[in-house]
Scaffold this motif. Structure first.
Motif, PDB file in Angstrom:
ATOM      1  N   THR A  15      -3.300   0.887  -9.283  1.00  0.00           N
ATOM      2  CA  THR A  15      -3.746  -0.160  -8.367  1.00  0.00           C
ATOM      3  C   THR A  15      -4.123  -1.406  -9.153  1.00  0.00           C
ATOM      4  O   THR A  15      -4.970  -1.353 -10.049  1.00  0.00           O
ATOM      5  CB  THR A  15      -4.943   0.317  -7.532  1.00  0.00           C
ATOM      6  N   SER A  34      -3.885   6.218  -8.432  1.00  0.00           N
ATOM      7  CA  SER A  34      -4.871   5.177  -8.172  1.00  0.00           C
ATOM      8  C   SER A  34      -5.069   4.281  -9.392  1.00  0.00           C
ATOM      9  O   SER A  34      -5.469   3.117  -9.255  1.00  0.00           O
ATOM     10  CB  SER A  34      -6.194   5.798  -7.756  1.00  0.00           C
ATOM     11  N   LEU A  40       0.843  -1.188   0.000  1.00  0.00           N
ATOM     12  CA  LEU A  40       0.000   0.000   0.000  1.00  0.00           C
ATOM     13  C   LEU A  40       0.881   1.241   0.000  1.00  0.00           C
ATOM     14  O   LEU A  40       1.792   1.357   0.826  1.00  0.00           O
ATOM     15  CB  LEU A  40      -0.903  -0.004   1.236  1.00  0.00           C
ATOM     16  N   THR A  51      -1.498  -1.349  -4.179  1.00  0.00           N
ATOM     17  CA  THR A  51      -2.658  -0.509  -3.915  1.00  0.00           C
ATOM     18  C   THR A  51      -2.187   0.921  -3.675  1.00  0.00           C
ATOM     19  O   THR A  51      -1.344   1.152  -2.802  1.00  0.00           O
ATOM     20  CB  THR A  51      -3.444  -1.000  -2.701  1.00  0.00           C
ATOM     21  N   GLN A  81       0.133  -7.661  -4.986  1.00  0.00           N
ATOM     22  CA  GLN A  81      -0.862  -6.594  -4.989  1.00  0.00           C
ATOM     23  C   GLN A  81      -0.193  -5.239  -4.772  1.00  0.00           C
ATOM     24  O   GLN A  81       0.592  -5.067  -3.840  1.00  0.00           O
ATOM     25  CB  GLN A  81      -1.905  -6.828  -3.892  1.00  0.00           C
TER      26      GLN A  81
END
Length: 125
Positions: free
Chosen positions: A90, A87, A11, A122, A120
Protein backbone atom coordinates in the motif's frame (compact mmCIF):
# COMPACT_ATOMS: atom_id res chain seq x y z
CA UNK A 1 8.79 19.52 -21.42
CA UNK A 2 8.30 15.90 -20.39
CA UNK A 3 5.16 14.72 -18.68
CA UNK A 4 4.63 11.37 -16.98
CA UNK A 5 1.11 10.26 -16.16
CA UNK A 6 0.45 7.19 -14.02
CA UNK A 7 -2.74 5.16 -14.03
CA UNK A 8 -4.04 1.79 -12.89
CA UNK A 9 -3.96 2.23 -9.14
CA UNK A 10 -6.87 1.30 -6.93
CA UNK A 11 -8.15 -0.85 -4.12
CA UNK A 12 -7.37 -4.56 -4.23
CA UNK A 13 -7.59 -7.42 -1.77
CA UNK A 14 -4.50 -9.09 -0.43
CA UNK A 15 -3.26 -11.69 -2.85
CA UNK A 16 -4.66 -9.81 -5.81
CA UNK A 17 -2.96 -8.14 -8.76
CA UNK A 18 -2.74 -4.72 -10.33
CA UNK A 19 -1.12 -3.35 -13.45
CA UNK A 20 0.14 0.19 -13.33
CA UNK A 21 0.89 2.25 -16.42
CA UNK A 22 3.02 5.31 -16.95
CA UNK A 23 2.44 7.24 -20.15
CA UNK A 24 5.17 9.64 -21.19
CA UNK A 25 5.13 12.58 -23.54
CA UNK A 26 8.13 13.38 -25.65
CA UNK A 27 9.70 11.70 -28.61
CA UNK A 28 12.81 10.50 -26.79
CA UNK A 29 11.16 8.04 -24.42
CA UNK A 30 13.29 5.24 -25.76
CA UNK A 31 16.42 7.10 -24.60
CA UNK A 32 15.42 7.18 -20.93
CA UNK A 33 15.77 4.83 -18.05
CA UNK A 34 12.39 4.67 -16.35
CA UNK A 35 11.53 3.48 -12.88
CA UNK A 36 8.80 3.02 -10.33
CA UNK A 37 9.04 4.34 -6.80
CA UNK A 38 6.50 4.18 -4.02
CA UNK A 39 5.82 6.10 -0.84
CA UNK A 40 3.74 4.80 2.02
CA UNK A 41 2.32 7.14 4.67
CA UNK A 42 5.01 8.27 7.07
CA UNK A 43 7.77 6.59 5.10
CA UNK A 44 10.41 7.74 2.65
CA UNK A 45 10.05 7.24 -1.08
CA UNK A 46 11.27 3.76 -1.97
CA UNK A 47 12.65 2.36 -5.20
CA UNK A 48 10.59 -0.48 -6.66
CA UNK A 49 11.87 -1.34 -10.12
CA UNK A 50 13.57 0.09 -13.17
CA UNK A 51 13.75 -0.73 -16.84
CA UNK A 52 16.75 0.41 -18.81
CA UNK A 53 16.72 1.73 -22.36
CA UNK A 54 17.61 -1.72 -23.67
CA UNK A 55 14.64 -3.23 -21.83
CA UNK A 56 16.62 -4.90 -19.07
CA UNK A 57 14.79 -4.81 -15.74
CA UNK A 58 16.10 -4.26 -12.24
CA UNK A 59 14.09 -4.92 -9.09
CA UNK A 60 14.28 -4.13 -5.43
CA UNK A 61 14.54 -7.15 -3.20
CA UNK A 62 11.20 -6.32 -1.59
CA UNK A 63 9.25 -6.97 -4.80
CA UNK A 64 11.46 -9.36 -6.74
CA UNK A 65 9.47 -12.35 -7.91
CA UNK A 66 6.09 -10.62 -7.52
CA UNK A 67 6.54 -7.70 -9.88
CA UNK A 68 7.31 -7.34 -13.57
CA UNK A 69 8.38 -4.08 -15.13
CA UNK A 70 8.21 -3.54 -18.86
CA UNK A 71 8.07 -0.80 -21.43
CA UNK A 72 6.65 -0.21 -24.90
CA UNK A 73 8.82 2.39 -26.58
CA UNK A 74 6.47 2.71 -29.53
CA UNK A 75 3.68 3.74 -27.17
CA UNK A 76 5.91 5.70 -24.82
CA UNK A 77 4.54 3.71 -21.91
CA UNK A 78 5.98 1.81 -18.99
CA UNK A 79 4.12 -0.85 -17.01
CA UNK A 80 4.32 -2.45 -13.59
CA UNK A 81 2.53 -5.75 -13.15
CA UNK A 82 2.17 -6.50 -9.45
CA UNK A 83 1.00 -9.88 -8.17
CA UNK A 84 0.38 -11.44 -4.77
CA UNK A 85 -0.10 -8.02 -3.22
CA UNK A 86 0.08 -7.50 0.52
CA UNK A 87 -0.73 -4.62 2.82
CA UNK A 88 2.98 -3.74 2.71
CA UNK A 89 2.47 -2.73 -0.92
CA UNK A 90 0.00 0.00 0.00
CA UNK A 91 1.50 3.29 -1.16
CA UNK A 92 1.41 6.01 -3.74
CA UNK A 93 3.30 4.74 -6.77
CA UNK A 94 5.31 7.16 -8.87
CA UNK A 95 6.99 6.74 -12.20
CA UNK A 96 10.22 8.53 -12.87
CA UNK A 97 12.52 8.99 -15.83
CA UNK A 98 16.19 9.73 -16.15
CA UNK A 99 18.10 10.68 -19.25
CA UNK A 100 21.39 9.50 -17.83
CA UNK A 101 21.70 7.19 -14.85
CA UNK A 102 23.97 4.35 -13.86
CA UNK A 103 23.12 1.21 -11.96
CA UNK A 104 24.69 2.37 -8.70
CA UNK A 105 22.36 5.39 -8.68
CA UNK A 106 19.20 3.66 -9.83
CA UNK A 107 17.64 3.55 -6.37
CA UNK A 108 18.24 7.24 -5.62
CA UNK A 109 15.33 9.51 -6.45
CA UNK A 110 17.47 12.63 -6.86
CA UNK A 111 19.03 11.20 -10.03
CA UNK A 112 15.72 11.28 -11.89
CA UNK A 113 14.80 14.25 -14.06
CA UNK A 114 11.06 13.74 -14.38
CA UNK A 115 8.27 12.49 -12.12
CA UNK A 116 4.61 11.69 -12.44
CA UNK A 117 1.94 12.81 -10.00
CA UNK A 118 1.49 9.33 -8.52
CA UNK A 119 -1.29 6.76 -8.34
CA UNK A 120 -2.64 5.29 -5.12
CA UNK A 121 -2.48 1.55 -4.51
CA UNK A 122 -4.34 0.26 -1.48
CA UNK A 123 -4.25 -3.40 -0.50
CA UNK A 124 -6.88 -4.55 1.96
CA UNK A 125 -6.24 -7.53 4.20
Amino acid sequence: QVQLIESGGGLVQAGGSLRLSCAASGRTFNMWTTSWFRQAPGKEREFVAAVFRNGNPYYSDSVKGRVTISRDNAKGTMYLQMNDLTSEDTAVYYCAASQSIILSSIRTSTYYNYWGQGTQVTVSS
